[in-house]
Design a protein around this motif. Structure first.
Motif, mmCIF file in Angstrom:
data_model
loop_
_atom_site.group_PDB
_atom_site.id
_atom_site.type_symbol
_atom_site.label_atom_id
_atom_site.label_comp_id
_atom_site.label_asym_id
_atom_site.label_seq_id
_atom_site.Cartn_x
_atom_site.Cartn_y
_atom_site.Cartn_z
ATOM 1 N N GLY A 44 35.828 29.374 8.704
ATOM 2 C CA GLY A 44 37.219 29.046 9.014
ATOM 3 C C GLY A 44 37.354 28.317 10.342
ATOM 4 N N VAL A 45 36.624 28.797 11.354
ATOM 5 C CA VAL A 45 36.700 28.156 12.680
ATOM 6 C C VAL A 45 36.168 26.723 12.606
ATOM 7 N N LEU A 46 35.020 26.547 11.933
ATOM 8 C CA LEU A 46 34.435 25.196 11.841
ATOM 9 C C LEU A 46 35.362 24.241 11.090
ATOM 10 N N LEU A 47 35.936 24.720 9.982
ATOM 11 C CA LEU A 47 36.851 23.863 9.204
ATOM 12 C C LEU A 47 38.098 23.549 10.015
ATOM 13 N N SER A 48 38.634 24.574 10.660
ATOM 14 C CA SER A 48 39.848 24.408 11.454
ATOM 15 C C SER A 48 39.637 23.409 12.586
ATOM 16 N N VAL A 49 38.532 23.580 13.324
ATOM 17 C CA VAL A 49 38.248 22.676 14.452
ATOM 18 C C VAL A 49 38.052 21.245 13.951
ATOM 19 N N SER A 50 37.316 21.088 12.857
ATOM 20 C CA SER A 50 37.052 19.743 12.338
ATOM 21 C C SER A 50 38.343 19.044 11.927
ATOM 22 N N ILE A 51 39.172 19.740 11.161
ATOM 23 C CA ILE A 51 40.388 19.110 10.625
ATOM 24 C C ILE A 51 41.417 18.875 11.736
ATOM 25 N N LEU A 52 41.596 19.884 12.608
ATOM 26 C CA LEU A 52 42.545 19.704 13.718
ATOM 27 C C LEU A 52 42.098 18.579 14.647
ATOM 28 N N SER A 53 40.780 18.497 14.914
ATOM 29 C CA SER A 53 40.274 17.442 15.794
ATOM 30 C C SER A 53 40.492 16.074 15.172
ATOM 31 N N MET A 54 40.214 15.987 13.877
ATOM 32 C CA MET A 54 40.368 14.696 13.211
ATOM 33 C C MET A 54 41.838 14.241 13.223
ATOM 34 N N PHE A 55 42.749 15.175 12.958
ATOM 35 C CA PHE A 55 44.180 14.863 12.973
ATOM 36 C C PHE A 55 44.617 14.464 14.387
ATOM 37 N N SER A 56 44.194 15.255 15.382
ATOM 38 C CA SER A 56 44.598 14.982 16.774
ATOM 39 C C SER A 56 44.050 13.644 17.249
ATOM 40 N N LEU A 57 42.786 13.362 16.922
ATOM 41 C CA LEU A 57 42.210 12.078 17.335
ATOM 42 C C LEU A 57 42.935 10.922 16.653
ATOM 43 N N GLY A 58 43.323 11.130 15.405
ATOM 44 C CA GLY A 58 44.100 10.102 14.685
ATOM 45 C C GLY A 58 45.412 9.814 15.396
ATOM 46 N N ILE A 59 46.094 10.858 15.826
ATOM 47 C CA ILE A 59 47.358 10.688 16.566
ATOM 48 C C ILE A 59 47.078 10.031 17.922
ATOM 49 N N ALA A 60 45.991 10.486 18.589
ATOM 50 C CA ALA A 60 45.641 9.933 19.910
ATOM 51 C C ALA A 60 45.277 8.448 19.811
ATOM 52 N N MET A 61 44.777 8.028 18.661
ATOM 53 C CA MET A 61 44.445 6.606 18.456
ATOM 54 C C MET A 61 45.670 5.805 18.020
ATOM 55 N N GLN A 62 46.840 6.434 18.083
ATOM 56 C CA GLN A 62 48.117 5.823 17.689
ATOM 57 C C GLN A 62 48.159 5.492 16.203
ATOM 58 N N GLY A 63 47.532 6.370 15.412
ATOM 59 C CA GLY A 63 47.592 6.214 13.963
ATOM 60 C C GLY A 63 48.990 6.478 13.450
ATOM 61 N N ARG A 64 49.243 6.017 12.243
ATOM 62 C CA ARG A 64 50.584 6.116 11.658
ATOM 63 C C ARG A 64 50.669 7.299 10.694
ATOM 64 N N LEU A 65 51.777 8.035 10.771
ATOM 65 C CA LEU A 65 52.055 9.079 9.775
ATOM 66 C C LEU A 65 52.990 8.460 8.739
ATOM 67 N N TYR A 66 52.569 8.451 7.489
ATOM 68 C CA TYR A 66 53.398 7.835 6.445
ATOM 69 C C TYR A 66 54.678 8.650 6.244
ATOM 70 N N GLY A 67 55.812 7.956 6.284
ATOM 71 C CA GLY A 67 57.094 8.644 6.146
ATOM 72 C C GLY A 67 57.708 8.477 4.779
#
Lengths: 136, 59
Positions: A44-67
């Motif tokens: 759970g920790v490994l999955l959580s860290v991987s997915i949260l990191s990927m999402f956060s890095l996407g936002i930090a790279m100014q990625g777009r959230l589809y609306g």
């Protein structure tokens, strides 16, 4: 066709009570929560860290959230983004990923967010498989 | 703001995707680790290979 009862692990047999889809729904809403509910802390920790990191890095790279879905590609992107569960809704409410940024890293960021959602769906299904005893 | 190079983005992407693939697609921890490393090698290896292919096509 009968299922093989000997394939169900003892740990899963102990947690057979309750709503069978709870790990699936919890895992979709909060990355890794499905595995936490089943006592699989390390996974759970490994999955959580991987997915949260990927999402956060996407936002930090100014990625777009589809609306919204204006064409088929937007629809697919929205489906991927929705896989992030609560993260997607928090992002929408907070106004993350709304601006259309014309830099290369923003395009990488958009893909990171979509893939984070898809990976979260895979991990939620894995939690469901653990719950039903299909996986040890 | 985070602005990685294309290759750094590939490495980060490969790392996180491989962790999830390893955990979800195999049953035991040693097999998870081996499969995760296999996925990571395939992600990065195919990115390097395709980059060279595109380099020669563009010339």
């Amino acid at each position: 066709m009968a299922t093989a009862p000997d394939k169900i692990s003892p740990a899963v047999k102990e947690t057979k009570q309750g709503f069978v889809y709870l790990p699936l729904i919890a895992g979709w809403l909060v990355p890794g929560a499905g595995h936490f509910l089943l006592g699989k802390w390390g996974r759970g920790v490994l999955l959580s860290v991987s997915i949260l990191s990927m999402f956060s890095l996407g936002i930090a790279m100014q990625g777009r959230l589809y609306g919204g879905a204006h064409d088929i590609l937007d629809m697919l992107g929205l489906a991927g983004d929705l896989g992030n569960g609560i993260l997607y809704f928090v992002g929408r409410v907070a106004g993350w990923g709304v601006d259309q940024v014309q830099v290369t890293t923003a395009d990488y960021g958009t893909r990171f967010i979509v893939v984070a959602g898809l990976l979260n769906v895979i991990s939620a299904v894995d939690a469901h498989n653990l719950r039903t005893g299909r996986k040890a | 703001m985070f602005r990685p190079s294309h290759f750094a983005a590939v490495l980060v992407f490969a790392l996180f995707a491989s962790v999830v693939f390893g955990i979800t697609q195999r049953d035991s921890p040693p097999r998870m680790l081996r499969y995760g490393m296999y996925c990571f090698a395939l992600f990065t290896g195919s990115a390097i290979l395709l980059s060279w292919v595109m380099f020669f096509i563009a010339r």
